[in-house]
Design a protein around this motif. Structure first.
Motif, short mmCIF file in Angstrom:
data_model
loop_
_atom_site.label_atom_id
_atom_site.label_comp_id
_atom_site.label_asym_id
_atom_site.label_seq_id
_atom_site.Cartn_x
_atom_site.Cartn_y
_atom_site.Cartn_z
N ASN A 1 -1.50 -4.00 -25.81
CA ASN A 1 -1.99 -3.02 -26.79
C ASN A 1 -0.94 -1.94 -27.00
N ILE A 2 -0.90 -1.42 -28.23
CA ILE A 2 0.00 -0.31 -28.56
C ILE A 2 -0.85 0.80 -29.14
N ASP A 3 -0.87 1.93 -28.49
CA ASP A 3 -1.70 3.05 -28.92
C ASP A 3 -0.81 4.08 -29.61
N LEU A 4 -1.08 4.30 -30.91
CA LEU A 4 -0.32 5.27 -31.70
C LEU A 4 -1.19 6.49 -32.00
N SER A 5 -0.55 7.57 -32.40
CA SER A 5 -1.31 8.74 -32.83
C SER A 5 -2.01 8.42 -34.15
N LEU B 1 11.58 9.06 -32.33
CA LEU B 1 10.98 10.08 -31.44
C LEU B 1 9.45 10.12 -31.52
N GLN B 2 8.84 8.97 -31.77
CA GLN B 2 7.39 8.87 -31.71
C GLN B 2 6.98 8.41 -30.31
N THR B 3 5.87 8.96 -29.82
CA THR B 3 5.38 8.59 -28.49
C THR B 3 4.42 7.41 -28.61
N LEU B 4 4.73 6.34 -27.89
CA LEU B 4 3.89 5.15 -27.91
C LEU B 4 3.30 4.93 -26.52
N LYS B 5 2.01 4.69 -26.48
CA LYS B 5 1.38 4.30 -25.23
C LYS B 5 1.27 2.78 -25.24
N VAL B 6 2.02 2.14 -24.37
CA VAL B 6 2.10 0.68 -24.36
C VAL B 6 1.35 0.14 -23.15
N GLU B 7 0.36 -0.69 -23.42
CA GLU B 7 -0.37 -1.37 -22.35
C GLU B 7 0.21 -2.77 -22.19
N TYR B 8 0.38 -3.20 -20.95
CA TYR B 8 1.05 -4.47 -20.71
C TYR B 8 0.42 -5.23 -19.55
N ALA C 1 8.95 3.44 -34.52
CA ALA C 1 7.56 3.14 -34.14
C ALA C 1 6.98 2.03 -35.01
N GLU C 2 7.27 2.09 -36.31
CA GLU C 2 6.74 1.08 -37.22
C GLU C 2 7.32 -0.30 -36.91
N ASP C 3 8.63 -0.36 -36.68
CA ASP C 3 9.28 -1.64 -36.37
C ASP C 3 8.81 -2.18 -35.02
N PHE C 4 8.53 -1.29 -34.09
CA PHE C 4 8.03 -1.71 -32.78
C PHE C 4 6.70 -2.45 -32.95
N VAL C 5 5.82 -1.88 -33.77
CA VAL C 5 4.51 -2.51 -34.01
C VAL C 5 4.68 -3.81 -34.77
N ARG D 1 -1.91 -5.35 -14.53
CA ARG D 1 -2.04 -4.66 -15.82
C ARG D 1 -1.82 -3.16 -15.62
N ASN D 2 -1.14 -2.57 -16.59
CA ASN D 2 -0.88 -1.13 -16.50
C ASN D 2 -0.48 -0.62 -17.88
N SER D 3 -0.16 0.65 -17.96
CA SER D 3 0.31 1.23 -19.23
C SER D 3 1.35 2.28 -18.93
N THR D 4 2.17 2.57 -19.93
CA THR D 4 3.19 3.60 -19.78
C THR D 4 3.50 4.20 -21.14
N LEU D 5 4.11 5.38 -21.14
CA LEU D 5 4.52 6.04 -22.37
C LEU D 5 6.00 5.75 -22.62
N ALA D 6 6.33 5.49 -23.88
CA ALA D 6 7.72 5.23 -24.25
C ALA D 6 7.99 5.89 -25.60
N PHE D 7 9.27 6.23 -25.83
CA PHE D 7 9.66 6.91 -27.07
C PHE D 7 10.44 5.95 -27.96
N SER D 8 10.08 5.94 -29.24
CA SER D 8 10.79 5.11 -30.21
C SER D 8 12.05 5.83 -30.68
N SER D 9 12.86 5.13 -31.47
CA SER D 9 14.11 5.73 -31.95
C SER D 9 13.86 6.90 -32.90
#
Length: 261
Positions: A167-171, A81-88, A132-136, A71-79
């Motif tokens: 988990n998906i952590d949004l602002s 330009l929103q920053t998403l913290k994705v736990e996987y 970001a919305e479509d990702f969620v 288990r881990n997490s990383t930061l990724a950018f949506s189209s």
């Protein structure tokens, strides 16, 4: 008291020396071993059970071939330009026939040295395709795309069994914006439903009115073509009580006369 302390120290030292200089290493079920002699690894994979080694000259490195969960997490950018913290979480295992290569290339730390960099690269590539919305909203589809891409990248080296976005952590601002949009969409759907219901009721009213008008037209035609239809209608509406008056007259005038009992 000093003798007891001295005795304990001797026993502990003996156990340490026994472990350090022991010529035996036990490999447990689900594990395999690689013999390293003076820093050189042997390509012969050691199986489960008791395995012998030369103290100070050889050591046996244990590697698991069981399915592991990381288990881990990383930061990724949506189209957008929103920053998403994705736990996987990923499920994987090491192929037995690749253990020697994996140990010599990645010092046995395959997860951090090989799997994780490719996983995060795959996740960021797929995330950039979505807002970001479509990702969620399309979390399941994103998961499948990342899993497929990652499986291609690690194929032939590691067995990838599954990948999940936990988990998906949004602002706070982004979460509030998505929630407002969802509420507005629900209201729009409700208004659309109410509009469709009103149109349906209107259609029903029109059909009923048309049916009544057609019925009146048919009756009018029947009366014009057959005056006896009036008598039939009178009979249908008669309540079974004999009339107490009678209408007589001619020439366009009528006289109502009472009937005797």
């Amino acid at each position: 008291m000093e003798k007891i302390a001295y005795g304990v120290a001797v026993i502990v030292s003996f156990i340490i020396l026994l472990i350090f200089f022991s010529p035996v290493t036990i490999i447990n079920p689900g594990e395999r071993g690689i013999m390293v002699t003076l820093g050189k690894a042997s390509p012969v994979i050691l199986g489960e059970g008791v395995n012998l080694k030369l103290p100070l000259i050889q050591k046996i490195i244990k590697l698991t071939i069981k399915t592991e969960t990381a288990r881990n997490s990383t930061l990724a950018f949506s189209s957008d330009l929103q920053t998403l913290k994705v736990e996987y979480a990923i499920l994987f295992n090491l192929p037995e026939n690749k253990l020697f290569d994996l140990y010599t290339k990645y010092s046995g730390n395959v997860l951090n040295s090989f799997v994780t960099p490719r996983l995060e690269e795959s996740l960021k590539t797929i995330t950039a395709k979505y807002t970001a919305e479509d990702f969620v909203r399309n979390r399941g589809a994103v998961k499948e795309e990342v899993y497929t891409l990652l499986k291609e990248k690690v194929s032939g080296v590691v067995n990838l069994n599954d990948f999940n976005i936990t988990n998906i952590d949004l602002s706070d601002e982004l979460e509030a914006a998505i929630e407002r949009k969802q509420v507005e969409q629900q209201r729009a759907k409700q208004k659309e439903y109410e509009l469709q219901s009103a149109l349906k009721e209107k259609e029903i009213t029109i059909v009923q009115a048309q049916a009544e008008a057609e019925s009146v037209r048919i009756k009018g035609n029947a009366l014009a073509n057959s005056p006896r239809v009036i008598e039939l209608e009178v009979v249908k509406k008669w309540n079974g009580v004999a009339p107490t008056t009678v209408v007589t007259g001619g020439g366009g005038s009528s006289i109502i006369l009472p009937l005797g009992k």
